[in-house]
Design an enzyme around this catalytic site. Structure first.
Site, PDB file in Angstrom:
ATOM      1  N   ARG A 125     -27.170  26.097 -42.554  1.00  0.00           N
ATOM      2  CA  ARG A 125     -26.787  24.680 -42.422  1.00  0.00           C
ATOM      3  C   ARG A 125     -28.089  23.926 -42.317  1.00  0.00           C
ATOM      4  NH1 ARG A 125     -26.130  19.942 -42.701  1.00  0.00           N
ATOM      5  NH2 ARG A 125     -24.681  18.665 -41.498  1.00  0.00           N
ATOM      6  N   HIS A 128     -31.187  19.073 -39.940  1.00  0.00           N
ATOM      7  CA  HIS A 128     -30.603  17.730 -39.915  1.00  0.00           C
ATOM      8  C   HIS A 128     -30.553  17.221 -38.480  1.00  0.00           C
ATOM      9  CE1 HIS A 128     -27.122  20.173 -38.770  1.00  0.00           C
ATOM     10  NE2 HIS A 128     -26.612  19.084 -38.239  1.00  0.00           N
ATOM     11  N   HIS A 130     -28.267  13.903 -36.014  1.00  0.00           N
ATOM     12  CA  HIS A 130     -27.245  12.848 -36.049  1.00  0.00           C
ATOM     13  C   HIS A 130     -27.273  12.046 -34.768  1.00  0.00           C
ATOM     14  CE1 HIS A 130     -25.319  16.506 -34.565  1.00  0.00           C
ATOM     15  NE2 HIS A 130     -25.431  17.028 -35.762  1.00  0.00           N
ATOM     16  N   GLU A 134     -23.988  17.283 -30.202  1.00  0.00           N
ATOM     17  CA  GLU A 134     -23.218  18.347 -30.850  1.00  0.00           C
ATOM     18  C   GLU A 134     -23.039  19.508 -29.882  1.00  0.00           C
ATOM     19  OE1 GLU A 134     -24.530  19.580 -34.769  1.00  0.00           O
ATOM     20  OE2 GLU A 134     -24.276  21.694 -34.237  1.00  0.00           O
ATOM     21  N   HIS A 173     -32.031  19.845 -35.679  1.00  0.00           N
ATOM     22  CA  HIS A 173     -31.649  21.254 -35.521  1.00  0.00           C
ATOM     23  C   HIS A 173     -31.245  21.874 -36.850  1.00  0.00           C
ATOM     24  CE1 HIS A 173     -28.145  18.630 -34.720  1.00  0.00           C
ATOM     25  NE2 HIS A 173     -27.459  19.510 -35.432  1.00  0.00           N
ATOM     26  N   GLU A 196     -19.223  15.754 -40.196  1.00  0.00           N
ATOM     27  CA  GLU A 196     -20.248  16.723 -40.593  1.00  0.00           C
ATOM     28  C   GLU A 196     -20.718  16.464 -42.026  1.00  0.00           C
ATOM     29  OE1 GLU A 196     -21.592  18.757 -38.568  1.00  0.00           O
ATOM     30  OE2 GLU A 196     -22.692  20.166 -39.834  1.00  0.00           O
ATOM     31  N   HIS A 310      -1.175  19.894 -14.487  1.00  0.00           N
ATOM     32  CA  HIS A 310      -2.427  19.308 -14.006  1.00  0.00           C
ATOM     33  C   HIS A 310      -2.798  18.115 -14.871  1.00  0.00           C
ATOM     34  CE1 HIS A 310      -3.859  21.692 -17.409  1.00  0.00           C
ATOM     35  NE2 HIS A 310      -4.923  20.923 -17.438  1.00  0.00           N
ATOM     36  N   HIS A 312      -6.664  15.574 -15.905  1.00  0.00           N
ATOM     37  CA  HIS A 312      -8.119  15.437 -15.776  1.00  0.00           C
ATOM     38  C   HIS A 312      -8.442  13.963 -15.550  1.00  0.00           C
ATOM     39  CE1 HIS A 312      -8.289  19.547 -17.227  1.00  0.00           C
ATOM     40  NE2 HIS A 312      -7.386  19.173 -18.105  1.00  0.00           N
ATOM     41  N   GLU A 317      -8.879  15.256 -22.997  1.00  0.00           N
ATOM     42  CA  GLU A 317      -9.085  16.686 -23.284  1.00  0.00           C
ATOM     43  C   GLU A 317      -8.837  16.965 -24.758  1.00  0.00           C
ATOM     44  OE1 GLU A 317      -7.010  19.422 -20.719  1.00  0.00           O
ATOM     45  OE2 GLU A 317      -6.744  20.896 -22.325  1.00  0.00           O
ATOM     46  N   HIS A 356      -0.082  17.504 -18.023  1.00  0.00           N
ATOM     47  CA  HIS A 356       0.219  18.461 -19.086  1.00  0.00           C
ATOM     48  C   HIS A 356       0.233  19.881 -18.554  1.00  0.00           C
ATOM     49  CE1 HIS A 356      -4.158  17.836 -19.031  1.00  0.00           C
ATOM     50  NE2 HIS A 356      -4.307  19.060 -19.520  1.00  0.00           N
TER      51      HIS A 356
END
Ligand code: MN
Ligand code: MN
Length: 418
Positions: A125, A128, A130, A134, A173, A196, A310, A312, A317, A356
């Site tokens: 890959r 590059h 951004h 990531e 990277h 991407e 539960h 968050h 998520e 959820h």
């Protein structure tokens, strides 16, 4: 009386009889079938209400049984929270491929954009960077990752299945598949609109810089650049790299090494919690120091087990299902409750603070990642709340016997057994 007004009276009469039927069905709200107004199969007294004679795609439908036949407790509606790499088109090049589920395809997914990538042994890959951070989890094989930080300190590391990496926004990277099986992994960008297919590529920049500027910038003759690619490479086939130590020695800089690793062996770490139902392993900025905008939990649920009710409080998520079969129900105001089924390669999404739970509906272990755009993993457990509120309050609210409340787990258990 005009024709129009006669028709109006007839329509009103028909609506009235429908209302009468609805009222009698409403009275039938029961434990396990609470919906008002009546919704769900138990309310369908006429069997023809349940048939589905129209055109169908049975192969698709059999993977999503909860959409076809929702549990009677489901009610209301909410934005689609199911998606899948399995239905995303691949971009294939010599050296590997990628496919993605971004907010363009998954409207609810505002905080995370997901990419599934394969690199053949030696597949590269391209170098590059951004504007987004990531995060990634390796699912197959081994991969060599390189990164340079903002102080000019370089890192090269090899990762294997179950490992993570994190590149802060803007740090350049590259990735390369290793032998014998190459690599497959899933990336999460900390912005739902990231793609991407739209990254800052080193080949593009050099090809679109005047040769004289390149020569001056690097202090070498113009001719030195005469063979650079004129189009980007994105993913391309290279040679499997040599020993890791040799690459690490080659990138050493006078400014030293980055203070914290950009990779993390998540599946090797001691679980944060092991219960009879499964386990949870958490990587966030407390133990994976560089990962300041993404927190993640690797969850294993044994057959019949339940990722307990539960929510968050700090982030949405984003879920990636790695192994097994699952059914998740999400709860919202309204009330609204909606259930969807998930298999390996599928993606789920739960907005911040919505309740959820996830059931293992298969015969094997269920393994999935919970990924958050946050520096810390945070969770509130329903059972923990109900067992740490004055029992009289809980008893009065839910008509529960205090003796029953006393049996609830006293510490939050993430995964309950069958
Ligand atoms: Mn990248
Ligand atoms: Mn969760």
């Amino acid at each position: 009386m005009t024709k129009l007004s006669r028709r109006g009276i007839l329509a009103a009469g028909a609506a009235g009889s429908v209302a009468t039927i609805a009222a009698s069905a409403q009275a039938a709200a029961t434990f396990g079938n609470p919906d008002m107004p009546p919704q769900g199969a138990p309310n369908a007294a006429n069997p023809q209400s349940l048939t589905d004679p129209g055109p169908q795609n049975p192969e698709l439908a059999k993977n999503l049984p909860s959409f076809l036949n929702p549990p009677p407790t489901d009610v209301g509606d909410m934005p689609m929270f199911w998606n899948s790499f399995n239905i995303a088109a691949k971009r294939i090049q010599n050296g590997g491929w990628a496919r993605q589920v971004t907010q363009s395809d998954f409207q609810i997914s505002t905080t995370i954009s997901g990419v599934n990538m394969r690199l053949a042994p030696g597949g590269i890959r391209e170098m590059h960077w951004h504007q987004q951070a990531e995060w990634a989890v390796m699912t197959v094989g081994a991969c060599r990752v390189t990164v340079l930080d903002e102080k000019g300190r370089a890192a090269v590391q090899d990762v294997k299945a179950g490992d993570l990496w994190y590149f802060p926004a803007g740090l350049p990277h590259s990735l390369q598949g290793l032998g014998p099986d190459g690599a497959e992994f899933v990336l999460a960008f900390d912005n739902g609109m990231s793609s991407e297919y739209n990254t800052l590529l080193v080949t593009d920049w050099l090809a679109h810089t005047p040769p004289e500027v390149l020569a001056k910038n690097f202090g070498v003759p113009v001719d030195a650049f005469k063979n650079i690619p004129l189009q980007d490479r994105w993913i391309f086939q290279g040679e499997v790299p040599g020993p890791l130590a040799a690459d690490q020695a080659a990138v050493k800089a006078g400014s030293g090494e980055p203070p914290f690793p950009f990779t993390f062996a998540l599946s090797d770490m001691k679980p944060n919690q092991i219960s009879a139902g499964g386990q949870v392993q958490i990587a966030d900025s407390t133990n994976f120091k560089v990962s300041t905008t993404v927190a993640a939990a690797l969850v294993t649920v044994k057959p019949g087990g339940l990722r307990a009710l539960h929510w968050h409080p700090n982030a949405d998520e984003w879920q990636y299902y790695i192994k097994g079969e699952a059914r998740m129900t999400v709860f919202n105001t309204g009330p609204a409750a909606q259930t969807a089924d998930f298999r390996a390669g599928d993606v789920g999404y739960v907005r911040k603070s919505l309740g959820h739970y996830v059931e293992n509906t298969g015969q094997t272990d269920l393994v999935f990642m919970e990924v958050f755009k946050a520096d810390r993993y945070e969770e509130v457990s329903l059972a923990d709340w109900l067992s740490h509120t004055p029992p009289a309050m809980v008893a009065a609210t839910l008509n529960l016997d205090p003796a029953v409340i006393a049996q609830f787990p006293k510490t939050a258990v993430a995964v309950m057994p069958a």
